[in-house]
Structures are given as structure tokens and as C-alpha cells.
Design a protein around this motif. Sequence first.
Motif, mmCIF file in Angstrom:
data_model
loop_
_atom_site.group_PDB
_atom_site.id
_atom_site.type_symbol
_atom_site.label_atom_id
_atom_site.label_comp_id
_atom_site.label_asym_id
_atom_site.label_seq_id
_atom_site.Cartn_x
_atom_site.Cartn_y
_atom_site.Cartn_z
ATOM 1 N N ALA A 240 0.814 -1.327 -0.116
ATOM 2 C CA ALA A 240 -0.121 -0.026 0.160
ATOM 3 C C ALA A 240 0.879 1.095 -0.132
ATOM 4 C CB ALA A 240 -1.053 -0.127 1.428
ATOM 5 N N ILE A 241 0.218 2.321 -0.351
ATOM 6 C CA ILE A 241 0.940 3.508 -0.079
ATOM 7 C C ILE A 241 0.186 4.776 0.567
ATOM 8 C CG2 ILE A 241 2.382 5.716 -1.602
ATOM 9 C CD1 ILE A 241 1.902 3.615 -4.134
ATOM 10 N N TRP A 242 0.128 4.449 2.046
ATOM 11 C CA TRP A 242 -0.384 5.203 2.895
ATOM 12 C C TRP A 242 0.286 6.065 3.366
ATOM 13 C CZ3 TRP A 242 -5.566 4.280 3.199
ATOM 14 C CH2 TRP A 242 -6.279 2.920 3.057
ATOM 15 N N ASP A 243 -0.003 7.299 4.060
ATOM 16 C CA ASP A 243 0.748 8.464 4.546
ATOM 17 C C ASP A 243 1.979 7.821 5.400
ATOM 18 O OD1 ASP A 243 -1.008 10.089 3.545
ATOM 19 O OD2 ASP A 243 -2.026 10.682 5.293
ATOM 20 N N MET A 244 1.781 6.779 5.930
ATOM 21 C CA MET A 244 3.012 6.416 6.638
ATOM 22 C C MET A 244 4.212 5.697 5.867
ATOM 23 S SD MET A 244 1.505 2.763 8.404
ATOM 24 C CE MET A 244 0.687 1.552 7.209
ATOM 25 N N HIS A 245 4.060 5.898 4.725
ATOM 26 C CA HIS A 245 4.793 5.327 3.376
ATOM 27 C C HIS A 245 5.357 6.204 2.693
ATOM 28 C CE1 HIS A 245 2.227 1.747 4.028
ATOM 29 N NE2 HIS A 245 3.257 1.155 4.316
ATOM 30 N N LEU A 246 4.398 7.465 2.559
ATOM 31 C CA LEU A 246 4.475 8.391 1.327
ATOM 32 C C LEU A 246 6.019 9.133 1.459
ATOM 33 C CD1 LEU A 246 3.191 9.623 -1.176
ATOM 34 C CD2 LEU A 246 2.051 11.137 0.369
ATOM 35 N N ASP A 247 6.362 10.020 2.382
ATOM 36 C CA ASP A 247 7.387 10.937 2.377
ATOM 37 C C ASP A 247 8.770 10.274 2.195
ATOM 38 O OD1 ASP A 247 7.110 9.851 4.876
ATOM 39 O OD2 ASP A 247 8.301 11.484 5.753
ATOM 40 N N ALA A 248 9.019 9.160 2.801
ATOM 41 C CA ALA A 248 10.221 8.415 2.434
ATOM 42 C C ALA A 248 10.265 7.756 1.221
ATOM 43 C CB ALA A 248 10.306 7.038 3.584
ATOM 44 N N LEU A 249 8.889 7.141 0.722
ATOM 45 C CA LEU A 249 8.879 6.666 -0.770
ATOM 46 C C LEU A 249 9.278 7.638 -1.854
ATOM 47 C CD1 LEU A 249 8.486 3.798 -1.662
ATOM 48 C CD2 LEU A 249 5.866 4.156 -2.042
ATOM 49 N N LEU A 250 8.852 8.773 -1.609
ATOM 50 C CA LEU A 250 8.787 9.919 -2.465
ATOM 51 C C LEU A 250 10.526 10.276 -2.619
ATOM 52 C CD1 LEU A 250 6.093 12.359 -1.822
ATOM 53 C CD2 LEU A 250 6.817 11.246 -3.999
ATOM 54 N N LEU A 251 11.486 9.921 -1.463
ATOM 55 C CA LEU A 251 12.641 10.385 -1.293
ATOM 56 C C LEU A 251 13.608 9.308 -2.128
ATOM 57 C CD1 LEU A 251 13.241 11.079 2.632
ATOM 58 C CD2 LEU A 251 13.915 12.584 0.553
ATOM 59 N N ILE A 252 12.961 8.285 -2.154
ATOM 60 C CA ILE A 252 13.780 6.957 -2.862
ATOM 61 C C ILE A 252 13.403 7.134 -4.354
ATOM 62 C CG2 ILE A 252 13.793 4.558 -3.390
ATOM 63 C CD1 ILE A 252 15.200 5.258 -0.662
ATOM 64 N N ALA A 253 12.212 7.698 -4.641
ATOM 65 C CA ALA A 253 11.918 7.823 -5.835
ATOM 66 C C ALA A 253 12.635 8.963 -6.694
ATOM 67 C CB ALA A 253 10.318 8.274 -6.270
ATOM 68 N N GLU A 254 12.877 9.983 -5.991
ATOM 69 C CA GLU A 254 13.580 11.259 -6.255
ATOM 70 C C GLU A 254 15.142 10.887 -6.462
ATOM 71 O OE1 GLU A 254 14.380 16.022 -5.253
ATOM 72 O OE2 GLU A 254 13.161 14.699 -3.870
ATOM 73 N N ALA A 255 15.656 9.847 -5.479
ATOM 74 C CA ALA A 255 17.110 9.665 -5.622
ATOM 75 C C ALA A 255 17.341 8.710 -6.707
ATOM 76 C CB ALA A 255 17.305 8.790 -4.223
ATOM 77 N N CYS A 256 16.325 7.724 -7.025
ATOM 78 C CA CYS A 256 16.441 7.151 -8.396
ATOM 79 C C CYS A 256 16.496 7.926 -9.632
ATOM 80 C CB CYS A 256 15.495 6.042 -8.292
ATOM 81 S SG CYS A 256 15.538 4.807 -7.029
ATOM 82 N N GLU A 257 15.661 8.912 -9.609
ATOM 83 C CA GLU A 257 15.724 9.729 -10.689
ATOM 84 C C GLU A 257 17.025 10.496 -10.710
ATOM 85 O OE1 GLU A 257 13.839 12.106 -13.897
ATOM 86 O OE2 GLU A 257 13.801 10.111 -13.354
ATOM 87 N N ILE A 258 17.403 11.054 -9.898
ATOM 88 C CA ILE A 258 18.635 11.751 -9.904
ATOM 89 C C ILE A 258 19.933 10.890 -10.209
ATOM 90 C CG2 ILE A 258 20.419 12.965 -8.262
ATOM 91 C CD1 ILE A 258 18.153 13.950 -6.565
ATOM 92 N N LEU A 259 20.230 9.424 -9.657
ATOM 93 C CA LEU A 259 20.981 8.469 -9.994
ATOM 94 C C LEU A 259 20.990 8.292 -11.473
ATOM 95 C CD1 LEU A 259 21.192 6.653 -6.837
ATOM 96 C CD2 LEU A 259 22.737 7.955 -7.748
ATOM 97 N N SER A 260 19.830 8.287 -11.906
ATOM 98 C CA SER A 260 19.464 7.870 -13.606
ATOM 99 C C SER A 260 20.215 9.090 -14.396
ATOM 100 C CB SER A 260 18.069 7.679 -13.863
ATOM 101 O OG SER A 260 17.518 6.701 -13.116
ATOM 102 N N ASN A 261 19.872 10.318 -13.779
ATOM 103 C CA ASN A 261 20.529 11.492 -14.568
ATOM 104 C C ASN A 261 22.046 11.519 -14.478
ATOM 105 O OD1 ASN A 261 17.945 12.218 -15.366
ATOM 106 N ND2 ASN A 261 17.625 13.682 -13.665
ATOM 107 N N GLN A 262 22.557 10.945 -13.468
ATOM 108 C CA GLN A 262 24.136 10.771 -13.264
ATOM 109 C C GLN A 262 24.594 9.703 -13.969
ATOM 110 O OE1 GLN A 262 24.822 10.730 -8.961
ATOM 111 N NE2 GLN A 262 24.175 12.819 -8.761
ATOM 112 N N GLY A 263 23.873 8.833 -14.811
ATOM 113 C CA GLY A 263 24.536 7.794 -15.470
ATOM 114 C C GLY A 263 24.305 6.273 -15.133
ATOM 115 N N ILE A 264 23.592 6.215 -14.004
ATOM 116 C CA ILE A 264 23.508 4.799 -13.177
ATOM 117 C C ILE A 264 22.081 4.520 -13.902
ATOM 118 C CG2 ILE A 264 22.937 3.481 -11.376
ATOM 119 C CD1 ILE A 264 25.092 5.034 -9.841
ATOM 120 N N HIS A 265 21.773 3.394 -14.476
ATOM 121 C CA HIS A 265 20.666 3.155 -15.217
ATOM 122 C C HIS A 265 19.488 2.580 -14.021
ATOM 123 C CE1 HIS A 265 22.095 4.020 -19.225
ATOM 124 N NE2 HIS A 265 23.148 3.231 -18.638
#
Length: 418
Positions: A240-265
Motif C-alpha cells: 500500500a501507499i498510505w501516509d506512513m509510507h509516502l514521504d520516505a517513498l518519495l525520497l527514494i523515487a527522487e534519488a532514483c531519478e537523480i542517479l539515473s541522470n548521473q548515468g546509473i541506469h
Amino acid sequence: MLHGFCLKNQLICLKENLVISLKVVLICEAPLCVNSGGIGQTLYNIFSFCKPENILCVAPDYEVAQYPPSELFSNSYITYKFRIINIGANRLAKYFGGLFGWLNLSINQFRRFKKLKEKIKAFNADAIVSCPNGVVGVLMHQKLCANINVKVYPYFMDDWMYLAKNKWLGGSLHGNIQLMLSEHKNWLMISNELSDLLSERYKIQPNNVLPIRNPVNINNAPAERVPVATNKFQLAYAGAIWDMHLDALLLIAEACEILSNQGIHLSFTFFTPEHFWNWRKSDFEKFNVHYGGNISYNKIHEVLTEYDALILVSSFSKELFTHSKASVQTKITDYFKSRQLIISCGPEYSANHHFLKKYDCGVCIETNKINEVVTQLKQTLLSLSQLRYKVNNGWQLLQTEFNQTIVQQKLQKFLASA
């Protein structure tokens, strides 16, 4: 003499492995539905040892309609109507939902539920497990378990009531919980942390506590797949994606996007019910998160084993402090079964992290500063082969502690002995 010693040991072993035949009443708003996720799935995994004729489940009619019990328990349910005044999900609910909620609670406080109680008494159970998942469950516990000559065991899976202030004519949420825990001092809890937290809050010392988490059947575990060292990584989140998951899950999603832009697929895929994805997708699609669908429980472990790491999260929010501090999420043991590295993001006081550190079976990212999350996530992904021992620790723990058979035997002995 030796023959007598061996016979004694055989009798001890026989006693230890004895499957106790118990008749159980389960009172919980969430039906025993293996594909519902969360509490319903966990309860199904816990009580699947019961023959259908040996368990009587009690739940509100609207929950059973929304989440029909899995086939094994489809005929084990009796329901009750709680929403005497029901305005549905519309504009009125936005403005008057609190009032109508109070009215329903107050009306039900003065109902007798005579036929329901008669059915429970006629079932002649050995034990009642009362597992409230909200204020309705707390009120119904008092209505159905008062003055009943059966051992009752409260079971809480998280601190959903932390900031709740529900009151009604003749009662209140926290007053009823305090009464529930003080009258029945043999507790089932998702964790020792939650037991300690509730004991301190309500000033009650339990007689016995059995921490009981989501047990997993390992007999059908998928074959182990060890990720190959490359510059391409696939991450997955299931649940599930309740509030108790949301903020930390967004952090991981953003980190993945940044790493993808740095050349890690990197690819990040969510496996969650469609209504959760539709609710949250605008938050995650900007980070190129993929939706993998809602996979049935009997297939999810095989799907997850094809990923390189599995994401676990708990909220940094002060409002959700006790959720993070006391609740060990059920998906941990399911992740163990898939035998890939758990990467958890959450505060240092997270019960998830306490668990993962205690057994050295996952990586903990304990900051909500995005640059630090990016750095730690990158280091972890580039060290998957060196961290494989943590996966093995989790698999070993699953076999010895959270194997479904072992957990169910512990529960049966607890209910029988207490």
C-alpha cells in the motif's frame, strides 16, 4: 536407563510439535483476505491453520462486501451493520462526516447486538482474538466481549490511534482501549516496541505478550536469483501507499531519478492495488516510477525475486512518529522470501530499522536529506554482491523464526496456555 531417557526426549519432541486443535473467534474489521495486503493478508497467513469450521470471524458488512474473505474462510463469517446513518462518499461527507461518525458510534454504543453475541457464545470458542483496525473495532470489542466466559486476546498491529480523539455518548476511543487492555492482559502485538508503547501510554502492565508478525509459507519459495554486477539496477516496492509510507517513498523515487541522470541506469517499479496507484501516481510519475500492477499474493514473491533490491519505508513525519517507532511492517517477511536485498528508508527510531539492524538483514538509510539519500543509495547498489550476506541472514531468519508453521505453533501454544 538410556532407553528411558530417549523415550522421555521423544515425548518432549512430540509435545513440542503437537498441533493444538483450537476453536477461535476473530473480531476484526479487516476480513481474512490473502490478496488484500496489510492486516487482512497478515491475519490470513496467521490463521490459515484453522479449519473453516473451527474459526468464527466477525466483521462489519461493508468491509466483507469490499474485501470478500478468501475461499478457505468464505463461510466462516458473520457480519453486523454498523453504518446506521450512511451518507456515502459525497460532498456532505466532507462537511458532516465527523458528525455522522459520532452519531453512528453513539447509536451503536446503545445497541445490544444480542443475536451476534448469541452466535459467538453458541460457537463455544476456546479463545477470542480481538484485533481492532479502527474505532469501530474498539467499540465492537466492548459490545461483543463484555461479560463473556472466554479468554480474550487483544491484538494490535500498529498505533493507528495515536492522534485519534474519537468520543461518543457513553464512551471514547482511548477510554475503551485502556479498558480492553486492562481487562485482558495476555496481548498479541506486532512488535515488542508497540507493546511497550501501549503499556506506557495506558499505564497497564501485561501478563504475557506474544510478538506475532506476518508469517510466510516457505515451501513454495522461488529459486534464488543472485543479481549480476552491472550498471543497471531494478528496484521494486510492493504494498500500500498510505501516509506512513509516502514521504520516505518519495525520497527514494527522487534519488532514483537523480542517479539515473548521473548515468546509473535505474528503474523503480511499484506493485500496489490500482486505487493506491491512481491516488498517488501524480506524485511519482514525475520521477519516472513505473506501475507494475496489483500482483496476487501467491505470485508476488516470484515477481520480486527478479528485482535487484526491495524498498521498505517508514515516515519521518512527527505526526506519524509512533507508527514508525512501533510498527514492524508485514512486507519484511515477504521480502525475505523473495531473497533480494532490503533497502529501508526511514528515521533512526523506526521499528523496521531496529529489526533490520538486530538481525543484520537489510540496509538502513536514516536521513531525509535528498543528497545523502542519493549517496547512500548509490553506495548500496554498487555493493550488492558484498551485501549478499544480509539477504542470506534474512532467509535464515525466515526459516527459523517467521516460517508460517513455526509462528502458527507459537500462537496456538500461547492461546492454549494463557
